[in-house]
Write an enzyme that holds these catalytic residues in place. Sequence first.
Site, short mmCIF file in Angstrom:
data_model
loop_
_atom_site.label_atom_id
_atom_site.label_comp_id
_atom_site.label_asym_id
_atom_site.label_seq_id
_atom_site.Cartn_x
_atom_site.Cartn_y
_atom_site.Cartn_z
N LYS A 579 2.31 86.49 -57.81
CA LYS A 579 1.73 85.69 -56.72
C LYS A 579 2.78 85.12 -55.78
CE LYS A 579 -1.23 83.09 -59.56
NZ LYS A 579 -1.52 83.63 -60.71
N GLU A 606 -4.65 92.00 -55.01
CA GLU A 606 -5.98 91.59 -55.46
C GLU A 606 -5.91 90.69 -56.70
OE1 GLU A 606 -9.14 90.57 -55.52
OE2 GLU A 606 -9.80 92.41 -54.53
N VAL A 609 -5.71 86.50 -57.24
CA VAL A 609 -6.84 85.57 -57.35
C VAL A 609 -7.92 86.22 -58.20
CG1 VAL A 609 -8.59 84.26 -56.09
CG2 VAL A 609 -6.37 84.71 -55.02
N ALA A 611 -7.82 87.57 -61.20
CA ALA A 611 -7.41 88.75 -61.98
C ALA A 611 -8.08 90.02 -61.47
CB ALA A 611 -7.66 88.51 -63.46
N LEU A 613 -11.19 90.59 -60.77
CA LEU A 613 -12.40 90.43 -59.95
C LEU A 613 -12.14 90.84 -58.49
CD1 LEU A 613 -13.72 86.91 -61.04
CD2 LEU A 613 -14.58 89.15 -61.76
N GLY A 664 -2.73 82.99 -74.61
CA GLY A 664 -2.15 83.71 -73.46
C GLY A 664 -2.84 83.45 -72.14
N GLU A 667 0.21 79.79 -67.83
CA GLU A 667 1.56 80.15 -67.41
C GLU A 667 2.50 79.66 -68.52
OE1 GLU A 667 2.48 81.45 -64.30
OE2 GLU A 667 0.39 81.60 -63.65
N LYS A 682 -3.82 79.86 -55.21
CA LYS A 682 -4.91 80.85 -55.07
C LYS A 682 -5.81 80.53 -53.88
CE LYS A 682 -5.02 82.13 -59.92
NZ LYS A 682 -5.60 81.82 -61.23
#
Length: 814
Positions: A579, A606, A609, A611, A613, A664, A667, A682
Site C-alpha cells: 500500500k 486492487e 483496499v 484484499a 474484494l 495473521g 500488521e 485505505k
Amino acid sequence: MKVLKFGGSSVANAVNIQKVAGIIKRGSEAQVIVVSALGGVTDQLIKAGTLAEKKDETYKEVLQELEKKHLDTARALLPVTHQSSCLSMVKQHFNELEEICNSVFYLEELSLRIKDRMISFGELLSSKIISAFMLSLGMEHEWIDSRKVIKTNSNFGFAAVNFSISNDLISYTITSSHKKLFLAPGFISSDDHGNTTTLGRGGSDYTAAIFAAAINASSLEIWTDVTGMMTADPRWVPNAKTIARTSYQEAMELSHFGAKVIYPPTIQPVMQKNIPTWVKNTFEPEEAGTVIESAGESSGEIITGISSISTIALLSLEGSGMVGIPGFSKRLFEALASEKINVILITQSSSEHSICVAVNTADADKAKTVVDNAFEIEINQGKVEPLKIEQGQSIIALVGDKMRSHTGIAGRMFSALGRNGVNIRAIAQGSSERNISAVISADDVKKAVNVLHEAFFETTYKQLNVFIVGAGNVGGKLLDQLKKQQSFLLDHLNLQVRITGIANSRNMLFVDNGNEIDLNNWKDALNNAQPMQLDAFVDTVIQKNLRNSVFVDITANELVANVYSRLLSKAVSVVACNKIAASSSYENYSHLKSLAKEFNALYLFETNVGAGLPVIGTLNDLRRSGDKVSKIQAVLSGTLNFVFNNYNGSKPFTEVVKQAQDEGYTEPDPRLDLGGTDVMRKIMILAREAGEKIEMEDITNNAFLPVSCFDGSVEDFYKEMGKQEAHFKALYDEAAAKNCKLKFVAQYENGKASVGLQHIPADSDFYHLYGKDNIVLFYTQRYPEQPLVVKGAGAGADVTASGVFADIIRVARV
Ligand code: ADP
Ligand code: ASP
Ligand code: MG
C-alpha cells in the site's frame, strides 16, 4: 531439370552430407546441385585472414583446425580405397591457403581481392569432398567450376553478375554434357581477368538461382536447417510457423529486411523466369516447406511474415536549406552510392526538412565523411546540419501482399509496439504497400518481433511475463493459484502466464530467456538462487525487456514501492499489494498514475483496499462509465472487525488483539490497525481513486486507542493495553446499552474523510458484518439512496492472493 541448393548447416559434417546425398538420390529428373561451404567455414577463413593481416600468428591454428575438419569429414564419408586423392586435394588446398595467409601476414594487408580468393576455398573444398563422396556412391555427375560460368564485375566481396555472359556459359556447359547430375560450388564466381569474386555473404542461394534461371529449371529448391520460410525467425520466436506459400515479392521483402533463410538477390532471377522456388528442411525432408511463386491466391493471412535487421545505423540529413530545393535527395543518394553504401530504408518528412536513411552499421562512418563532403558548402552556410548518425538501431518489418487492401494494419502494429514501450524512430511504408517498416532501438528488436508476432499470428494465445517480489505467505498462495490455473488460463483466456522471476527478502531467481520458473519446485530453486538485491532485480526485469511484463510487489516494503517509477517508465506494468506507494504523497501517487498512462503500462493495486474484494475495480468502472461518487462509507479493517466482533468484555481486550495477531490478521505492529492508520490509508486511496486530491493530514482520525498505547515497543503496547482494559470495556458497554455494535468506520463525503469507532444499530448495513469481513458502500449519482455494496472477506492470504491474481490478469486483457 531442377536446381537444389544445400546450405552450410546441411553440409556441416559427414552425417548431414549423407542426408544430402539421400535427398539428391530421390530426384528422378536431371539436377544441378549447388553447395555452400561446410557450416561456419567462411567465417573461420575470414578470421584466419584478419588475424594474419593483424600480424597474429594464430591464423595458423585456425587453418589447422579447418584442415582437420575437412580431412575428418572426407575420411568419415569415403571408403578407405577412395580416400587418398580426396585427402591430397584437401591438403593441397590448405597448402595454397597457408601460402596466401603467409603473404597477408608479411604484407599486413588483406585486400578484398585476396579475401575473396581465400574464402572461395570454403565452397571449393566442400563441393569437391561431396563430389568424391557421390562418386563413391556411384552417383555419376559432373563437377562444374562456378568461377568459370558465373562472370561478374570486379566488385570483390559483393560482385555484380553479368547475366548475358553467365547465362550462356551455364546453359552451354550443361546442355553440352551427357550427364544428368551436376555439382557446383555456391558463392564463387570470377571477373573478366579471371580473379575469383564472391557474390556476398549467404550468396550460395544466389548461385543456385542464377543456375536455375540460366537453364530454365522447372524448380529451385533451397535446402536449409528450418522447414521453410517462417512467419518470423524461429530462433527468436518459438511459435513461428512455416509459411506454406508466398509470392516472389513478399519473399523479397522478407529477405531484404533480414529473413536470412534466403539471400535477397536470389529472388530476382527466378522471379523473371517464373520458376517456383521451394524452401525445405534437410533434416525433415518429408515436410512440405514453403513454395515461393508468382502472386495468385495466397493464404488467408493479411500479414505473411515479420523480419528484422538487428544492427543498422540511422542517418539523418536535416536543415532549413533543404525546403523546396530539388536535388537534395539525389545528391545524398549519389554520395552514398559513390561509396557503394547500401541504403536499406528511406523516409522523408513531408516538410522536406529532413531525410532519414538506414544503412548497415559498418557503413555509417564512411557515409558521414562522404555526405558531409558532398554538402560542405551548405553545411558551412548553415543551411544543412552535418549528417547525424544514430548507431544501435534495428529495423523491423511487417510484410504481406494483402496489406494493400486492408486498413488498420499500421495502427495495430504501432499500438502493439507502443503498449510494450517500444519507441519508434522512423517509419517507412513501401509504395507497393507490401511492407511497413520501422526503425527502433536494437535493445528492443527481439521483444518487438515477438510483440508483432503475437499481435498478428498468435490469435491462439497471449503471453504474460510475471516478476514477483515477496514470495512469502500471500506470494506463496499466489504461486499456488497460478500453478493450478495455468492450463485453464491457456484454454479459456488464451493466456500464457509465465513466471520469469521470483524474489523474497533473501534470494532472487530468474530463468533464462524463453523459459519459465517451474512452479512445482520454485521454493527449492529460490533457496538456492543468488542473493536478493532489489536494484539488480529491477535491472534484470528491464534488461530482459520481455513483452507484456508485469512486476508484482507483495511486500510491505518502502524500498520496493520506490522502484515502480523506474519500471513504469519502461512500460513494465506494476501490480502492488504493497500500500505504501498508493498511500504516499498525492504527488507520488499521481506521478505513478501518469507514468503508467504515458508508457502504456498499468499500475494496479486492487488489494490495497479490501484484499481480494473488487472495491477499486468497481469504483473505477463507475467513474469510467460516467458516474460520480458522492459518498463512501466503509468498514475496511479486517483486523478491527475481528477484534470488535470477538470482544464483549468476557476476555480481556489485549487477548483478543493477540489472537488477531496470531491468526495473521494484523500488521506486524498491530497499532497500525488499532490506531486507525491503516484504515486512513485505505479511505484515502478510495478518495483518490474517486478523484479527490487528498493527503493523510486531511483525514480526521477519531482514535479509540489511548495515547499511552503508542509509546514504546509492541510488547510495551500489549502491557499498556492490559492496563487500559476498563477503557475498552466502557466503549463496549456504551454501545451494548443502545443495542449497538462497535465498528471502526471510514467515511468520505464532500471532499472530506474521517475514520473512527461508531455505534452501529441493528438496521444498519454494517451490523451484520462478521469475522474479518469488509464492506464498502458507494453512494453515487446513479446510486443516490440505495448504495452499491461490496462486501466479503477483507483479509487473509488466499483472498489477497486472488486479488493480486485478478490484477495480473487485468494487465493481459487491456
Ligand atoms: P543456410 O546455411 O542453409 O543457407 P542460413 O543460416 O543462411 O542457412 O538460413 C537459415 C536460417 O535463417 C534459419 O536457421 C533461421 O534461423 C534464419 N531465419 C531468419 N528469418 C527466418 C524466417 N523468416 N524463416 C526461416 N528462417 C529464418
Ligand atoms: N559460405 C558463404 C557464406 O557463409 C555462402 C553461403 O553459405 O551461402 O556466406
Ligand atoms: Mg544462407
